[in-house]
Design a protein around this motif. Structure first.
Motif, PDB file in Angstrom:
ATOM      1  N   PRO A 133       0.953  -1.147  -0.117  1.00 52.19           N
ATOM      2  CA  PRO A 133      -0.114   0.079   0.149  1.00 52.19           C
ATOM      3  C   PRO A 133       0.840   1.268  -0.001  1.00 52.19           C
ATOM      4  N   THR A 134       1.867   1.290   0.510  1.00 54.94           N
ATOM      5  CA  THR A 134       3.012   2.424   0.478  1.00 54.94           C
ATOM      6  C   THR A 134       3.966   2.581  -0.764  1.00 54.94           C
ATOM      7  N   SER A 135       3.238   2.443  -1.968  1.00 54.32           N
ATOM      8  CA  SER A 135       3.805   2.446  -2.978  1.00 54.32           C
ATOM      9  C   SER A 135       3.271   3.222  -4.040  1.00 54.32           C
ATOM     10  N   LEU A 136       3.875   3.357  -5.342  1.00 54.74           N
ATOM     11  CA  LEU A 136       2.934   4.259  -6.404  1.00 54.74           C
ATOM     12  C   LEU A 136       1.794   3.469  -6.753  1.00 54.74           C
ATOM     13  N   TRP A 137       2.083   2.110  -6.741  1.00 50.51           N
ATOM     14  CA  TRP A 137       0.941   1.217  -7.099  1.00 50.51           C
ATOM     15  C   TRP A 137      -0.396   1.257  -6.429  1.00 50.51           C
ATOM     16  N   GLY A 176       9.746  -5.329  -4.879  1.00 48.70           N
ATOM     17  CA  GLY A 176       9.849  -5.180  -6.106  1.00 48.70           C
ATOM     18  C   GLY A 176       8.983  -4.433  -7.058  1.00 48.70           C
ATOM     19  N   CYS A 177       9.122  -4.342  -8.193  1.00 50.94           N
ATOM     20  CA  CYS A 177       8.179  -3.691  -9.217  1.00 50.94           C
ATOM     21  C   CYS A 177       7.976  -2.329  -9.036  1.00 50.94           C
ATOM     22  N   TYR A 178       8.921  -1.443  -9.599  1.00 57.57           N
ATOM     23  CA  TYR A 178       9.092  -0.022  -9.110  1.00 57.57           C
ATOM     24  C   TYR A 178       8.574   0.970 -10.331  1.00 57.57           C
ATOM     25  N   ARG A 179       8.281   0.155 -11.575  1.00 58.22           N
ATOM     26  CA  ARG A 179       7.607   0.849 -12.543  1.00 58.22           C
ATOM     27  C   ARG A 179       6.208   1.083 -12.208  1.00 58.22           C
ATOM     28  N   PRO A 180       5.710   2.172 -12.585  1.00 59.01           N
ATOM     29  CA  PRO A 180       4.077   2.567 -12.549  1.00 59.01           C
ATOM     30  C   PRO A 180       3.412   1.420 -13.291  1.00 59.01           C
ATOM     31  N   LEU A 194      13.581   2.370 -13.527  1.00 53.39           N
ATOM     32  CA  LEU A 194      13.213   2.571 -12.272  1.00 53.39           C
ATOM     33  C   LEU A 194      13.318   1.296 -11.350  1.00 53.39           C
ATOM     34  N   ASP A 195      13.407   0.242 -11.930  1.00 49.39           N
ATOM     35  CA  ASP A 195      13.632  -1.030 -11.006  1.00 49.39           C
ATOM     36  C   ASP A 195      14.961  -0.790 -10.159  1.00 49.39           C
ATOM     37  N   SER A 196      16.001  -0.687 -10.955  1.00 52.64           N
ATOM     38  CA  SER A 196      17.359  -0.376 -10.425  1.00 52.64           C
ATOM     39  C   SER A 196      17.463   0.541  -9.545  1.00 52.64           C
ATOM     40  N   ALA A 197      16.861   1.735  -9.770  1.00 55.93           N
ATOM     41  CA  ALA A 197      16.836   2.940  -8.909  1.00 55.93           C
ATOM     42  C   ALA A 197      15.946   2.864  -7.789  1.00 55.93           C
ATOM     43  N   GLY A 198      14.723   1.991  -7.929  1.00 61.44           N
ATOM     44  CA  GLY A 198      13.909   2.014  -7.035  1.00 61.44           C
ATOM     45  C   GLY A 198      14.662   1.162  -5.665  1.00 61.44           C
ATOM     46  N   SER A 199      15.122  -0.048  -6.270  1.00 61.65           N
ATOM     47  CA  SER A 199      15.692  -0.813  -5.411  1.00 61.65           C
ATOM     48  C   SER A 199      16.874  -0.582  -4.622  1.00 61.65           C
ATOM     49  N   ARG A 200      17.487   0.404  -5.354  1.00 60.25           N
ATOM     50  CA  ARG A 200      18.835   1.214  -4.657  1.00 60.25           C
ATOM     51  C   ARG A 200      18.269   2.185  -3.640  1.00 60.25           C
ATOM     52  N   SER A 201      17.546   2.914  -4.001  1.00 63.89           N
ATOM     53  CA  SER A 201      17.337   4.429  -3.386  1.00 63.89           C
ATOM     54  C   SER A 201      15.897   4.433  -2.442  1.00 63.89           C
ATOM     55  N   TRP A 202      15.030   3.713  -2.805  1.00 66.48           N
ATOM     56  CA  TRP A 202      13.832   3.757  -2.168  1.00 66.48           C
ATOM     57  C   TRP A 202      13.311   2.062  -2.169  1.00 66.48           C
ATOM     58  N   ILE A 204      11.654   0.155   0.003  1.00 63.47           N
ATOM     59  CA  ILE A 204      10.480  -0.265   0.635  1.00 63.47           C
ATOM     60  C   ILE A 204       9.227   0.226  -0.054  1.00 63.47           C
ATOM     61  N   PHE A 205       9.550   0.777  -1.099  1.00 63.38           N
ATOM     62  CA  PHE A 205       8.418   1.351  -1.727  1.00 63.38           C
ATOM     63  C   PHE A 205       8.014   0.557  -3.266  1.00 63.38           C
ATOM     64  N   GLY A 206       8.574  -0.760  -2.945  1.00 62.38           N
ATOM     65  CA  GLY A 206       8.309  -1.558  -4.390  1.00 62.38           C
ATOM     66  C   GLY A 206       6.660  -1.706  -4.418  1.00 62.38           C
ATOM     67  N   GLY A 207       6.105  -1.920  -5.785  1.00 64.65           N
ATOM     68  CA  GLY A 207       4.721  -2.165  -5.742  1.00 64.65           C
ATOM     69  C   GLY A 207       4.242  -3.372  -5.125  1.00 64.65           C
ATOM     70  N   VAL A 208       5.074  -4.475  -4.837  1.00 67.00           N
ATOM     71  CA  VAL A 208       4.861  -5.551  -4.284  1.00 67.00           C
ATOM     72  C   VAL A 208       5.737  -6.082  -3.331  1.00 67.00           C
ATOM     73  N   TYR A 209       5.670  -6.684  -2.377  1.00 64.34           N
ATOM     74  CA  TYR A 209       6.720  -7.479  -1.512  1.00 64.34           C
ATOM     75  C   TYR A 209       6.481  -9.151  -1.300  1.00 64.34           C
ATOM     76  N   MET A 210       7.564  -9.502  -1.022  1.00 66.63           N
ATOM     77  CA  MET A 210       7.354 -11.081  -0.500  1.00 66.63           C
ATOM     78  C   MET A 210       7.935 -11.418   0.580  1.00 66.63           C
ATOM     79  N   VAL A 211       7.456 -12.282   1.413  1.00 70.98           N
ATOM     80  CA  VAL A 211       7.875 -12.402   2.945  1.00 70.98           C
ATOM     81  C   VAL A 211       7.794 -13.818   3.109  1.00 70.98           C
ATOM     82  N   SER A 212       9.203 -14.229   3.767  1.00 72.29           N
ATOM     83  CA  SER A 212       9.359 -15.826   3.769  1.00 72.29           C
ATOM     84  C   SER A 212       9.527 -15.897   5.635  1.00 72.29           C
ATOM     85  N   ALA A 213       8.708 -16.840   6.188  1.00 77.36           N
ATOM     86  CA  ALA A 213       8.471 -17.102   7.593  1.00 77.36           C
ATOM     87  C   ALA A 213       8.582 -18.535   7.921  1.00 77.36           C
TER      88      ALA A 213
END
Length: 246
Positions: A133-137, A176-180, A194-202, A204-213
């Motif tokens: 939810p805290t992303s461009l998407w 991941g998925c930093y493109r609009p 934007l994928d490389s720029a986003g993963s490097r600069s911001w 936690i603001f990717g359009g999706v996330y993946m959690v392993s527990a």
């Protein structure tokens, strides 16, 4: 009868768009990495039949559980219909579960996560993908211009809190998925930087996330060899029971 879902059809339609395919490519790579070295006997992918999230896993028994029959598929031993909130498996019977956007499509995400905790063996693993939810998407979705409205997006930290309450220990997470979310394949490719720029600069603001527990069980300990027990203790009869698959 299955529980109602939230705009399931709109998500399946959106996944066929250029941005949807971009999402699936990223998530396929992440699931492949997350499940490749998870060992055991029984694994379940719950929902999202558009791709095989267990493709890189080597467990002998792997299933796909859906709330509707996948298009072009027939029911068989590997695909079955199920309610996400009431899985047809015994307690502590699965070694691995993958949930690609399953919580967002569930009528009751809390109940779904409780079912995951119930059917996983101690030290079993769950891998969850979700929209951020805290992303461009997330912003585009609130304006009706991004990914489809599949109910409330579950934030990364919120999900971690839910997992902690169910005695899961988060091992890994990725964004991941930093493109609009654009409709044109041409524009999607133009914005690939934007994928490389986003993963490097911001990150936690990717359009999706993946959690392993991993499911932890408090107080569980390994028993030593029988010949190391004292005579008095060895004389006592001890029986154990293991639930199998239903």
């Amino acid at each position: 009868m299955t529980s109602p879902r939230i705009n399931t059809d709109s998500l399946h339609d959106w996944l066929a768009t250029p941005t949807g395919q971009y999402l699936l490519r990223w998530e396929q790579g992440q699931f492949d990495r997350a499940v490749a070295d998870v060992f055991g006997f029984h694994a379940l992918q719950l929902g999202l039949s558009e791709f095989d999230a267990l493709a890189a896993n080597r467990m002998p028994h792997r299933w796909l559980g859906c709330d509707r029959l996948p298009v072009g598929a027939s029911l068989g031993r590997d695909v079955f219909l199920t309610q996400y909130e009431a899985l047809p498996f015994s307690d502590a019977s699965l070694d691995l579960l993958v949930l690609p956007h399953t919580l967002e499509l569930s009528f009751d995400p809390h109940a779904t996560l409780r079912e995951v905790a119930r059917v996983l063996v101690p030290e079993g693993r769950v891998v969850i993908a979700g929209f951020n939810p805290t992303s461009l998407w997330g912003v585009q979705k609130s304006c009706g211009k991004g990914p489809p409205d599949v109910g409330d997006y579950i934030g990364h930290w919120r999900l971690r809190d839910w997992l902690r309450l169910l005695n899961f220990e988060v091992q890994d997470n990725h964004f991941g998925c930093y493109r609009p979310a654009v409709r044109s394949e041409r524009w999607l490719q133009r914005l690939a930087w934007l994928d490389s720029a986003g993963s490097r600069s911001w990150p936690i603001f990717g359009g999706v996330y993946m959690v392993s527990a991993i499911k932890r069980v408090r107080g569980m300990r390994l028993m030593g060899p029988a010949w190391k027990t004292s005579p008095a203790r060895a004389a006592k009869a001890v029986t154990t029971a293991t639930k199998g698959m239903e």
